[in-house]
Design a protein around this motif. Structure first.
Motif, PDB file in Angstrom:
ATOM      1  N   LEU A  80       0.100   3.701   3.925  1.00  0.00           N
ATOM      2  CA  LEU A  80       0.836   2.800   3.044  1.00  0.00           C
ATOM      3  C   LEU A  80      -0.035   1.637   2.589  1.00  0.00           C
ATOM      4  O   LEU A  80      -0.910   1.175   3.317  1.00  0.00           O
TER       5      LEU A  80
ATOM      6  N   TYR B  77       0.702  -2.173   0.903  1.00  0.00           N
ATOM      7  CA  TYR B  77       1.642  -3.195   0.428  1.00  0.00           C
ATOM      8  C   TYR B  77       0.920  -4.125  -0.536  1.00  0.00           C
ATOM      9  O   TYR B  77      -0.239  -4.494  -0.314  1.00  0.00           O
TER      10      TYR B  77
ATOM     11  N   HIS C  64       9.334  -3.880   2.835  1.00  0.00           N
ATOM     12  CA  HIS C  64       9.875  -2.574   3.231  1.00  0.00           C
ATOM     13  C   HIS C  64      11.224  -2.875   3.879  1.00  0.00           C
ATOM     14  O   HIS C  64      11.310  -3.667   4.818  1.00  0.00           O
TER      15      HIS C  64
ATOM     16  N   HIS D 171      15.152  -0.960   8.522  1.00  0.00           N
ATOM     17  CA  HIS D 171      15.550   0.429   8.809  1.00  0.00           C
ATOM     18  C   HIS D 171      15.244   0.758  10.260  1.00  0.00           C
ATOM     19  O   HIS D 171      14.448   0.069  10.908  1.00  0.00           O
TER      20      HIS D 171
ATOM     21  N   ASP E  74      13.725   4.163  12.286  1.00  0.00           N
ATOM     22  CA  ASP E  74      12.978   5.357  11.875  1.00  0.00           C
ATOM     23  C   ASP E  74      13.785   6.610  12.193  1.00  0.00           C
ATOM     24  O   ASP E  74      14.456   6.683  13.224  1.00  0.00           O
TER      25      ASP E  74
ATOM     26  N   VAL F 153       2.189   2.786  14.685  1.00  0.00           N
ATOM     27  CA  VAL F 153       1.826   1.973  13.515  1.00  0.00           C
ATOM     28  C   VAL F 153       0.523   1.205  13.768  1.00  0.00           C
ATOM     29  O   VAL F 153       0.381   0.540  14.802  1.00  0.00           O
TER      30      VAL F 153
ATOM     31  N   SER G 261      -1.922  -1.569  11.522  1.00  0.00           N
ATOM     32  CA  SER G 261      -2.010  -2.332  10.263  1.00  0.00           C
ATOM     33  C   SER G 261      -3.158  -3.319  10.346  1.00  0.00           C
ATOM     34  O   SER G 261      -3.519  -3.764  11.444  1.00  0.00           O
TER      35      SER G 261
ATOM     36  N   LEU H 192       5.172  -6.797   9.843  1.00  0.00           N
ATOM     37  CA  LEU H 192       6.211  -6.000  10.515  1.00  0.00           C
ATOM     38  C   LEU H 192       7.039  -6.928  11.413  1.00  0.00           C
ATOM     39  O   LEU H 192       6.480  -7.722  12.168  1.00  0.00           O
TER      40      LEU H 192
ATOM     41  N   HIS I 185      13.743  -2.529  12.234  1.00  0.00           N
ATOM     42  CA  HIS I 185      12.552  -3.274  11.825  1.00  0.00           C
ATOM     43  C   HIS I 185      12.443  -3.310  10.310  1.00  0.00           C
ATOM     44  O   HIS I 185      13.172  -2.597   9.613  1.00  0.00           O
TER      45      HIS I 185
ATOM     46  N   VAL J 284       9.550  -4.917   6.893  1.00  0.00           N
ATOM     47  CA  VAL J 284       8.288  -5.607   6.574  1.00  0.00           C
ATOM     48  C   VAL J 284       8.589  -6.683   5.543  1.00  0.00           C
ATOM     49  O   VAL J 284       9.182  -6.402   4.492  1.00  0.00           O
TER      50      VAL J 284
ATOM     51  N   LYS K 275      -1.726  -5.531   2.618  1.00  0.00           N
ATOM     52  CA  LYS K 275      -1.498  -4.940   3.955  1.00  0.00           C
ATOM     53  C   LYS K 275      -1.591  -3.418   3.830  1.00  0.00           C
ATOM     54  O   LYS K 275      -0.941  -2.817   2.965  1.00  0.00           O
TER      55      LYS K 275
ATOM     56  N   THR L   4      -1.159   0.171   6.074  1.00  0.00           N
ATOM     57  CA  THR L   4      -0.593   0.702   7.319  1.00  0.00           C
ATOM     58  C   THR L   4      -0.936   2.181   7.441  1.00  0.00           C
ATOM     59  O   THR L   4      -0.806   2.933   6.471  1.00  0.00           O
TER      60      THR L   4
ATOM     61  N   VAL M 166       0.499   5.141   9.737  1.00  0.00           N
ATOM     62  CA  VAL M 166       1.619   5.359  10.666  1.00  0.00           C
ATOM     63  C   VAL M 166       1.818   6.855  10.902  1.00  0.00           C
ATOM     64  O   VAL M 166       1.933   7.642   9.949  1.00  0.00           O
TER      65      VAL M 166
HETATM   66  O1  LIG Z   1       4.026  -0.946   7.587  1.00  0.00           O
HETATM   67  C1  LIG Z   1       4.560  -1.263   8.631  1.00  0.00           C
HETATM   68  O2  LIG Z   1       4.144  -2.208   9.334  1.00  0.00           O
HETATM   69  C2  LIG Z   1       5.763  -0.504   9.139  1.00  0.00           C
HETATM   70  C3  LIG Z   1       6.012   0.805   8.468  1.00  0.00           C
HETATM   71  C4  LIG Z   1       7.307   1.438   8.873  1.00  0.00           C
HETATM   72  O3  LIG Z   1       8.188   0.834   9.423  1.00  0.00           O
HETATM   73  C5  LIG Z   1       7.524   2.875   8.584  1.00  0.00           C
HETATM   74  O4  LIG Z   1       6.673   3.493   7.932  1.00  0.00           O
HETATM   75  O5  LIG Z   1       8.564   3.410   9.018  1.00  0.00           O
END
Ligand SMILES: O=C(O)CCC(=O)C(=O)O
Ligand SMILES: [Fe+2]
Length: 348
Positions: free
Chosen positions: A189, A191, A203, A206, A208, A215, A217, A222, A263, A265, A276, A278, A280
């Motif tokens: 990812l 950002y 983000h 949610h 997961d 994760v 980063s 987060l 959680h 972002v 940023k 990530t 994951v």
């Molecule tokens: O980018 C992040 O720090 C978290 C990403 C995340 O929560 C996800 O991909 O489900």
């Protein structure tokens, strides 16, 4: 409801990967406590096999940056905006701003690429990998790192199963067999850098869908909603450590005793200076594994994942229906632009 103004970095348990792999008896209890209480912990990979995973993650960050530096057209070739069918592609891309974000009235602020484990494993070795150039060139790295993450995920699942005293043959690892069809994916990812006027930010809050998420980063952003409080806390990235969290599927398999934590972002002060990124690993059960949600409804694992994705893509009114997104009826866990401004001003 929540206030970013009091947000602080949270303190999570740290589990040693080397000890986990050695099945050190101390680890079972520590891991269980972390997954019951918060559902998040640091996994210190620095002490494992001459830093193999840490090096792999560094390679993945490089390939991720190169991929996102491609022209928009080249990335758009890989857009996927539909359910996971029975046959997944190796790779799917989403643009920034296609879903709701973590700030009231704004869209999400990240581009995402998913590399699907099963499709990657079964892709023809003779043909070039069906993925953007910088990822196709790193096929070996993708395969090796995904394999390592799967091994680590199984070690965590076995440890939790031991700690809960599950009978032989009924541990969580048996729902995640290597080589079985699954929606497990490596997410890469990016950002956007944060500016207050940007209409695409963060983000959305949610839980997961899958079993375990790992994760990594480069910078913060987060946040976890600490259980039993309305306080969102930043989880700072730590070098060589994965931030691991329990997802819905594992919570369901465990009959609710492990916590799939909420959680999101949001902009972090660092994000005013840099983007940023990530990496994951989203470990999910085999597609045919059966899960029971807290209301007693049964889901095939792949259908639960698809339900979550549909909610991610839905408009706000639909998102608020039920508790699919956040585990809480009607709750979206969004912040206001004003709360962000207050937080940023405090940090500067
Ligand atoms: O980018 C992040 O720090 C978290 C990403 C995340 O929560 C996800 O991909 O489900
Ligand atoms: Fe997540």
């Amino acid at each position: 409801m929540s206030s970013l103004a009091n947000a602080t970095d949270t303190c999570l348990s740290t589990i040693s990967l080397a000890k986990l792999i050695r099945a050190d008896p101390e680890i079972d209890k520590e891991l269980l406590a972390a997954c019951v209480k918060v559902g998040f912990f640091y996994l210190d990979c620095n002490d494992y096999e001459s830093n193999r995973i840490v090096k792999e993650v560094e390679g993945l960050f490089q390939a991720t940056r190169k991929t996102y530096d491609l022209p928009q057209d080249a990335k758009d070739d890989w857009i996927v905006d539909k359910d996971h069918g029975e046959d997944l592609p190796v790779c799917g891309y989403k643009r920034s701003g296609v879903s709701n974000g973590s700030v009231v009235g704004k869209k999400d602020g990240f581009e995402g690429i998913m590399v699907f484990e099963h499709a990657l494993k079964t892709a023809s070795k003779e043909e070039r990998l069906a993925a953007p150039g910088p990822l196709a060139e790193q096929r070996e790295l993708l395969s090796a790192s995904i394999h390592d993450f799967h091994t680590v995920g199984l070690a965590i699942l076995s440890s939790l199963s031991r700690a809960l005293g599950l009978p032989d043959g009924q541990g969580f690892e048996h729902f995640h067999r290597l080589d079985e069809k699954c929606t497990t994916a490596l997410g890469l990812l990016k950002y956007r850098k944060y500016t207050p006027t940007d209409e695409q930010v963060g983000h959305i809050a949610h839980t997961d869908a899958g079993s375990l998420s790992f994760v990594f980063s480069n910078i913060g952003g987060l946040q976890v909603l600490m259980p039993g409080s309305e306080q969102w806390s930043f989880i700072a990235p730590r070098h060589g450590c994965a931030i691991v969290n329990v997802g819905d599927s594992l919570q369901f398999l465990a009959g609710g005793c492990l916590r799939s934590s909420l959680h999101r972002v949001v902009p972090h002060a660092d994000q005013e200076r840099e983007e940023k990124y990530t990496v994951v690993y989203l470990m999910r059960p085999e597609s045919d594994a059966m899960l029971k949600d807290p209301q007693g409804n049964e889901w095939r694992s792949v259908d639960w994942c698809n339900k979550k994705f549909a909610v991610f893509r839905a408009d706000l009114a639909e998102m608020k229906l039920g508790s699919f997104l956040t585990g809480r009826e009607g709750y979206t866990g969004m912040v206001t632009p004003k709360e962000i401004a207050v937080e940023m001003a405090q940090v500067m």
